[in-house]
Design a protein around this motif. Structure first.
Motif, mmCIF file in Angstrom:
data_model
loop_
_atom_site.group_PDB
_atom_site.id
_atom_site.type_symbol
_atom_site.label_atom_id
_atom_site.label_comp_id
_atom_site.label_asym_id
_atom_site.label_seq_id
_atom_site.Cartn_x
_atom_site.Cartn_y
_atom_site.Cartn_z
ATOM 1 N N CYS A 37 61.341 45.319 57.797
ATOM 2 C CA CYS A 37 60.018 44.710 57.904
ATOM 3 C C CYS A 37 59.385 45.003 59.260
ATOM 4 N N ARG A 41 56.380 48.623 60.671
ATOM 5 C CA ARG A 41 55.120 48.477 61.377
ATOM 6 C C ARG A 41 55.260 48.853 62.843
ATOM 7 N N ARG A 48 59.856 40.990 67.185
ATOM 8 C CA ARG A 48 59.754 41.315 65.761
ATOM 9 C C ARG A 48 59.484 40.096 64.891
ATOM 10 N N ILE A 52 55.936 39.481 63.054
ATOM 11 C CA ILE A 52 55.819 39.477 61.589
ATOM 12 C C ILE A 52 55.165 38.174 61.145
ATOM 13 N N ARG A 55 51.455 38.113 62.104
ATOM 14 C CA ARG A 55 50.647 38.975 61.232
ATOM 15 C C ARG A 55 50.484 38.350 59.854
ATOM 16 N N ALA A 56 51.529 37.713 59.362
ATOM 17 C CA ALA A 56 51.435 37.044 58.064
ATOM 18 C C ALA A 56 50.482 35.851 58.147
ATOM 19 N N THR A 60 47.280 39.594 57.478
ATOM 20 C CA THR A 60 47.273 41.056 57.495
ATOM 21 C C THR A 60 47.780 41.570 56.150
ATOM 22 N N THR A 63 51.238 43.414 56.003
ATOM 23 C CA THR A 63 52.372 42.525 56.272
ATOM 24 C C THR A 63 52.634 41.621 55.086
#
Length: 159
Positions: A37, A41, A48, A52, A55-56, A60, A63
């Motif tokens: 994951c 990107r 990380r 993640i 972005r979620a 995004t 993502t």
């Protein structure tokens, strides 16, 4: 494993052979892993999980699509395990617990569809409360438990 089709490769039409599994990144464990994951990107290593999740949270599309795929793959893997072990609760720990709000919907859908006893004995999927601290807490408890069970060696080293 030459000639073996990956899990998301469309059936061959006879004009081309399916891609070998070893040459694709489309296997279930790779799709559901935190590293996959994050590296898909190209996120910096220390950030990380947070990146993640951020972005979620921001919605995004790439993502969210990646987390949907990871949740589905996780659900398929969990369903296989649940059919063998017959458990009623799954705790998502570590990085999975941090991303559980995006992973559980698809994972539950796959579990409900694939677990043979799901209609009679529903499976609960939830995030572990300890998240990333579980391993450290477990190690500390193991150490203190050894001292608690036999404090003599520990007390002897203090004098």
């Amino acid at each position: 494993m030459a000639g073996a089709a990956s899990w998301d490769t469309p059936p061959s039409t006879g004009t081309a052979s399916p891609a070998p599994v070893a040459r694709t990144a489309a296997c279930r464990p790779t799709r559901a892993s935190k590293r996959s994951c994050a590296t898909s990107r190209r996120l910096p290593a220390p950030h990380r999980r947070a990146a993640i999740a951020a972005r979620a949270d921001a919605g995004t599309p790439g993502t969210l699509a990646m987390l949907d795929i990871a949740g589905t793959a996780l659900g398929i893997a969990l369903a296989d395990m649940l059919n063998i072990l017959d458990m009623d609760t799954v705790l998502l720990g570590g990085s999975f617990s941090l991303l559980s709000s995006w992973l559980t919907t698809n994972a539950r859908a796959e579990i409900d569809q694939r677990v043979l006893t799901a209609a009679w004995a529903p499976v609960t999927v939830r995030a572990a409360l300890l998240s990333l601290d579980a391993a450290v807490i477990g190690a500390a408890l193991t150490s203190t438990d050894q001292v608690r069970q036999d404090p003599t060696p520990w007390l002897a080293s203090e004098t």
